[in-house]
Design a protein around this motif. Structure first.
Motif, PDB file in Angstrom:
ATOM      1  N   GLN A 262       4.929   8.197  52.278  1.00 57.53           N
ATOM      2  CA  GLN A 262       3.934   7.440  53.047  1.00 57.53           C
ATOM      3  C   GLN A 262       4.562   6.360  53.894  1.00 57.53           C
ATOM      4  OE1 GLN A 262       1.266   6.047  50.176  1.00 57.53           O
ATOM      5  NE2 GLN A 262       2.944   5.212  48.756  1.00 57.53           N
TER       6      GLN A 262
ATOM      7  N   ARG B 298      -3.069   8.261  55.873  1.00 54.43           N
ATOM      8  CA  ARG B 298      -2.237   7.469  54.632  1.00 54.43           C
ATOM      9  C   ARG B 298      -1.396   6.551  55.513  1.00 54.43           C
ATOM     10  NH1 ARG B 298      -0.659  11.509  51.967  1.00 54.43           N
ATOM     11  NH2 ARG B 298      -2.219  11.294  50.718  1.00 54.43           N
TER      12      ARG B 298
ATOM     13  N   GLN C 182      -1.034   6.367  48.294  1.00 54.20           N
ATOM     14  CA  GLN C 182      -0.434   6.930  46.870  1.00 54.20           C
ATOM     15  C   GLN C 182      -0.149   5.775  46.064  1.00 54.20           C
ATOM     16  OE1 GLN C 182       2.767   9.042  48.753  1.00 54.20           O
ATOM     17  NE2 GLN C 182       1.381  10.819  49.172  1.00 54.20           N
TER      18      GLN C 182
ATOM     19  N   SER D  88       1.510   8.409  39.387  1.00 56.74           N
ATOM     20  CA  SER D  88       1.537   9.925  39.711  1.00 56.74           C
ATOM     21  C   SER D  88       1.657  10.904  38.576  1.00 56.74           C
ATOM     22  CB  SER D  88       2.419  10.305  40.896  1.00 56.74           C
ATOM     23  OG  SER D  88       4.083  10.230  40.405  1.00 56.74           O
TER      24      SER D  88
ATOM     25  N   ARG E  23       5.876  11.908  46.195  1.00 60.61           N
ATOM     26  CA  ARG E  23       4.612  11.122  45.697  1.00 60.61           C
ATOM     27  C   ARG E  23       4.552  11.396  44.343  1.00 60.61           C
ATOM     28  NH1 ARG E  23       0.284  14.177  49.340  1.00 60.61           N
ATOM     29  NH2 ARG E  23       1.764  14.135  50.806  1.00 60.61           N
TER      30      ARG E  23
END
Length: 301
Positions: free
Chosen positions: A72, A101, A126, A131, A207
């Motif tokens: 990102q 994003r 994100q 995650s 991510r």
């Protein structure tokens, strides 16, 4: 246009002295997603810029040594670099998926460069440190392609037939969108970029914290760990038939400025191409929100 580490290809429409508007596409799409809405915005006086993201279409890396990162922070840095190269001080930013994003990150960290934001799927930054936290089973199921790309089998599958992968995702993510072969083919040509597979695979592994990012963008990723709020005027949009996003109505707390949340009825994930008139109106409304704020700054080209 040479911008940062890329030679960025882009389409431009509207008056050269119009109000700047940059629209950024997602995966697996390209600039065609904004074709109809860009025409409407150009008629409304906008100078519309539609770049191909890194790894797509005619956009190319300037050096073979540059990591083919899809993180990102890299996408946001590319957007800023393009604005600098074009001499655009401030612009209305719009996008969804990857492009959204990039627009959200720039809006959060460099708000002085942003007049207003239109974001498909609302707060699209994100939260990589979290995650590893599991989601509800139905959400996990919709992310199958991401987990597939985590494996060597997935990388080989994408490299073997990127068109079939993209067509499958289009159908799953936008089940009510009756796109034709010609529309798909116009976009699918962008997937033949020599860096497409590497950038895509890195994006879906980074991510989840599975691979390191490009050290050149570590200072940006570090700031994103805090999940910074977005203070620029924003129109946030979901489609009620989105096959990969469960809805973002609960994202309001991430936005501290003027905010309008909308749902495009019958639309899936590819919001601008499925509802071009509604998307164009959202862009104009977001700009209107900014211009109505006390002490607003005039957009500069």
């Amino acid at each position: 246009m040479r911008a940062g580490v890329l030679d960025i290809a882009y389409l431009e429409s509207g008056p050269v002295d119009g109000w700047p508007c940059i629209l950024s596409h997602g995966f697996p799409y390209d600039v065609e997603t904004f074709a109809a809405s860009a025409a409407l915005l150009a008629d409304a006086g906008a100078r519309v810029i539609r770049p191909w993201l890194r790894g797509y279409g005619p956009t190319r890396f300037l050096s073979p040594e540059t990591p083919r990162s899809g993180e990102q922070a890299a996408l946001a840095a590319d957007l800023l670099a393009l604005m600098d190269a074009l001499g655009i001080e401030r612009a209305v930013l719009g996008g969804y998926d990857w492009g959204g994003r990039a627009a959200c990150v720039v809006s959060a960290l460099w708000p002085d460069r942003v007049v207003a934001l239109v974001s498909g799927n609302s707060y699209n930054i994100q939260n990589i440190p979290r995650s590893g936290e599991p989601e509800a089973p139905e959400i996990e199921a919709s992310y199958w392609y991401q987990y597939y790309f985590h494996s060597e089998r997935g990388r080989r599958g994408l490299a073997r037939d990127r068109r079939a992968m993209a067509r499958t995702l289009w159908r799953m993510w936008s089940p009510r969108w009756d796109f034709d072969d010609a529309s798909f083919d116009r976009t699918a040509a962008s997937f033949e970029n020599p860096d497409f597979v590497e950038v895509v695979i890195h994006s879906y592994r980074h991510r989840f914290g599975l691979v390191p990012g490009d050290p050149a963008y570590a200072h940006i990723e570090t700031q994103l760990v805090a999940q910074p709020s977005i203070g620029v005027p924003t129109v946030a949009i979901d489609g009620d038939s989105d096959g990969v996003n469960a809805g973002t109505a609960g994202h309001r707390d991430h936005f501290t400025g003027a905010f309008d949340y909308r749902v495009f009825r019958g639309a899936g994930h590819n919001l601008p191409q499925e509802r071009p008139a509604d998307w164009a109106q959202a862009v104009m409304d977001a700009r209107g929100m900014a211009l109505s704020e006390p002490g607003h700054r005039k957009e500069m080209t």
